[in-house]
Design an enzyme around this catalytic site. Structure first.
Site, PDB file in Angstrom:
ATOM      1  N   GLY A  12       0.898  -1.434  -0.044  1.00  0.00           N
ATOM      2  CA  GLY A  12      -0.156   0.028   0.109  1.00  0.00           C
ATOM      3  C   GLY A  12       0.786   1.513   0.062  1.00  0.00           C
ATOM      4  O   GLY A  12       0.228   2.330   0.375  1.00  0.00           O
ATOM      5  N   HIS A 110       0.859   0.860 -13.144  1.00  0.00           N
ATOM      6  CA  HIS A 110       1.725  -0.162 -13.681  1.00  0.00           C
ATOM      7  C   HIS A 110       3.189   0.205 -13.620  1.00  0.00           C
ATOM      8  O   HIS A 110       3.543   1.170 -13.955  1.00  0.00           O
ATOM      9  CB  HIS A 110       1.249  -0.627 -14.995  1.00  0.00           C
ATOM     10  CG  HIS A 110       1.908  -1.919 -15.447  1.00  0.00           C
ATOM     11  ND1 HIS A 110       1.801  -3.141 -14.846  1.00  0.00           N
ATOM     12  CD2 HIS A 110       3.209  -2.167 -16.147  1.00  0.00           C
ATOM     13  CE1 HIS A 110       2.534  -4.219 -15.371  1.00  0.00           C
ATOM     14  NE2 HIS A 110       3.404  -3.243 -16.116  1.00  0.00           N
ATOM     15  N   GLU A 148     -11.046  -3.400 -21.104  1.00  0.00           N
ATOM     16  CA  GLU A 148     -11.195  -4.678 -21.112  1.00  0.00           C
ATOM     17  C   GLU A 148     -10.031  -5.437 -21.095  1.00  0.00           C
ATOM     18  O   GLU A 148      -9.713  -6.610 -20.786  1.00  0.00           O
ATOM     19  CB  GLU A 148     -12.075  -5.276 -22.299  1.00  0.00           C
ATOM     20  CG  GLU A 148     -13.613  -5.265 -21.709  1.00  0.00           C
ATOM     21  CD  GLU A 148     -14.367  -6.076 -22.885  1.00  0.00           C
ATOM     22  OE1 GLU A 148     -14.058  -6.995 -23.339  1.00  0.00           O
ATOM     23  OE2 GLU A 148     -15.830  -5.531 -23.150  1.00  0.00           O
ATOM     24  N   ASP A 151      -3.639  -4.159 -19.208  1.00  0.00           N
ATOM     25  CA  ASP A 151      -2.716  -2.761 -19.168  1.00  0.00           C
ATOM     26  C   ASP A 151      -2.893  -2.162 -20.576  1.00  0.00           C
ATOM     27  O   ASP A 151      -1.905  -1.955 -21.052  1.00  0.00           O
ATOM     28  CB  ASP A 151      -1.369  -3.229 -19.124  1.00  0.00           C
ATOM     29  CG  ASP A 151      -1.220  -4.332 -17.538  1.00  0.00           C
ATOM     30  OD1 ASP A 151      -1.807  -3.383 -16.447  1.00  0.00           O
ATOM     31  OD2 ASP A 151      -0.285  -5.009 -17.445  1.00  0.00           O
ATOM     32  N   ALA A 180       8.630   7.709  -9.950  1.00  0.00           N
ATOM     33  CA  ALA A 180       7.567   7.658 -10.705  1.00  0.00           C
ATOM     34  C   ALA A 180       6.303   7.358 -10.139  1.00  0.00           C
ATOM     35  O   ALA A 180       5.635   8.291 -10.035  1.00  0.00           O
ATOM     36  CB  ALA A 180       7.947   6.797 -11.913  1.00  0.00           C
ATOM     37  N   GLU A 181       5.989   6.287  -9.515  1.00  0.00           N
ATOM     38  CA  GLU A 181       4.576   5.850  -9.127  1.00  0.00           C
ATOM     39  C   GLU A 181       4.019   6.760  -8.200  1.00  0.00           C
ATOM     40  O   GLU A 181       2.991   7.139  -8.151  1.00  0.00           O
ATOM     41  CB  GLU A 181       4.682   4.690  -8.570  1.00  0.00           C
ATOM     42  CG  GLU A 181       4.982   3.505  -9.450  1.00  0.00           C
ATOM     43  CD  GLU A 181       4.999   1.928  -9.002  1.00  0.00           C
ATOM     44  OE1 GLU A 181       3.876   1.727  -8.224  1.00  0.00           O
ATOM     45  OE2 GLU A 181       5.776   1.278  -9.288  1.00  0.00           O
TER      46      GLU A 181
HETATM   47  C1  GAR Z   1       3.336  -1.207  -7.324  1.00  0.00           C
HETATM   48  O1  GAR Z   1       4.749  -1.284  -7.772  1.00  0.00           O
HETATM   49  C2  GAR Z   1       2.476  -1.040  -8.565  1.00  0.00           C
HETATM   50  O2  GAR Z   1       2.833  -0.493  -9.561  1.00  0.00           O
HETATM   51  C3  GAR Z   1       2.190  -2.517  -8.919  1.00  0.00           C
HETATM   52  O3  GAR Z   1       2.448  -3.220  -7.679  1.00  0.00           O
HETATM   53  C4  GAR Z   1       3.028  -2.638  -6.821  1.00  0.00           C
HETATM   54  C5  GAR Z   1       2.072  -2.397  -5.660  1.00  0.00           C
HETATM   55  O4  GAR Z   1       2.881  -1.592  -4.328  1.00  0.00           O
HETATM   56  N1  GAR Z   1       1.189  -2.950  -9.597  1.00  0.00           N
HETATM   57  C6  GAR Z   1       0.963  -3.610 -10.753  1.00  0.00           C
HETATM   58  O5  GAR Z   1       1.988  -4.543 -10.963  1.00  0.00           O
HETATM   59  C7  GAR Z   1      -0.197  -3.807 -11.592  1.00  0.00           C
HETATM   60  N2  GAR Z   1       0.148  -4.538 -12.646  1.00  0.00           N
HETATM   61  P1  GAR Z   1       2.057  -0.783  -3.194  1.00  0.00           P
HETATM   62  O6  GAR Z   1       1.280  -1.833  -2.636  1.00  0.00           O
HETATM   63  O7  GAR Z   1       3.481  -0.615  -2.104  1.00  0.00           O
HETATM   64  O8  GAR Z   1       1.457   0.210  -3.738  1.00  0.00           O
END
Ligand code: GAR
Length: 209
Positions: A12, A110, A148, A151, A180-181
């Protein structure tokens, strides 16, 4: 006020980035009304509770089949009447019924530059393992609307991150999150909450100031 339901599966940190951005005023006109995890006992649920957000677990293991799990998940989301559903590390494939019901109202983060290193089997740490195996020098993250496909929905924003020679999947994952994220996802929610983007012919268009 945009009503946001966040779906999570694990640690999370992206959920935390959204909570922090709302608190700091980097996301305006939005509130998280519920957090739902498919896994019990994960840190995401603790993070939600600590922030005073209603948190729930809907586990596929509690249902006889996938369809019943999907129905329960959708019913729980519907309960909160969200304007936006955010997949913040939600590692479950979204059922078609939900994609249609919330068309252009579900976003996903992603951990790669889509269309590289995405699709079936590319999630979480696995993405970074494949990036290192292939030896690419630049990776990154993408935030996109969910359709649908896997990604394949309209891309809202992307950010590139350099791969270092000494990287392990864990080190690279952390750098992609930090650089980034944790910026992209809150910024996209702020854009949506403030009506700055729309989807036209399958592509995201940013309105001029
Ligand atoms: C993150 O890196 C997110 O981008 C990835 O899972 C991780 C979750 O981390 N999501 C995917 O791979 C979706 N295909 P978090 O629980 O610490 O946010």
């Amino acid at each position: 006020m945009l009503r946001v339901v966040v779906l999570v599966s694990g640690g999370g940190t992206n959920l935390q980035a959204i909570i922090d951005a709302i608190e700091a005023g980097r996301i305006t006109n939005a509130q998280i009304v519920a957090v739902i995890s498919n896994n019990p006992g994960v840190k995401s649920l603790e993070r939600a509770k600590k922030a005073g957000i209603p948190a729930f677990c809907i586990s596929p293991k509690s249902f006889a089949d996938r369809e019943l799990f999907h129905e329960a998940l959708l019913a729980k989301i519907d309960e909160f009447g969200p304007d936006l559903v955010v997949l913040a590390g939600f590692l479950v494939r979204i059922p078609k019924t939900m994609v249609h019901k919330y068309s252009n109202r579900i976003v996903n983060i992603h951990p790669s530059l889509i269309p590289s290193f995405c699709g079936v089997g590319y999630y979480g740490l696995k993405v970074h393992e494949k990036v290192l195996e292939r030896g690419v020098k630049v990776t990154g993250a993408t935030v996109h609307f969910v359709n649908e496909g896997m990604d394949e929905g309209p891309i809202i924003a992307q950010k590139a991150v350099y791969v270092e020679q000494s990287d392990t999947p864990e080190i690279l994952q952390r750098r992609v999150m930090e650089q980034a994220e944790w910026q992209l996802l809150p910024a996209a929610i702020d854009d949506i909450a403030n009506g700055r983007i729309s989807v036209v012919d399958g592509r995201v268009i940013r309105k001029e100031d």
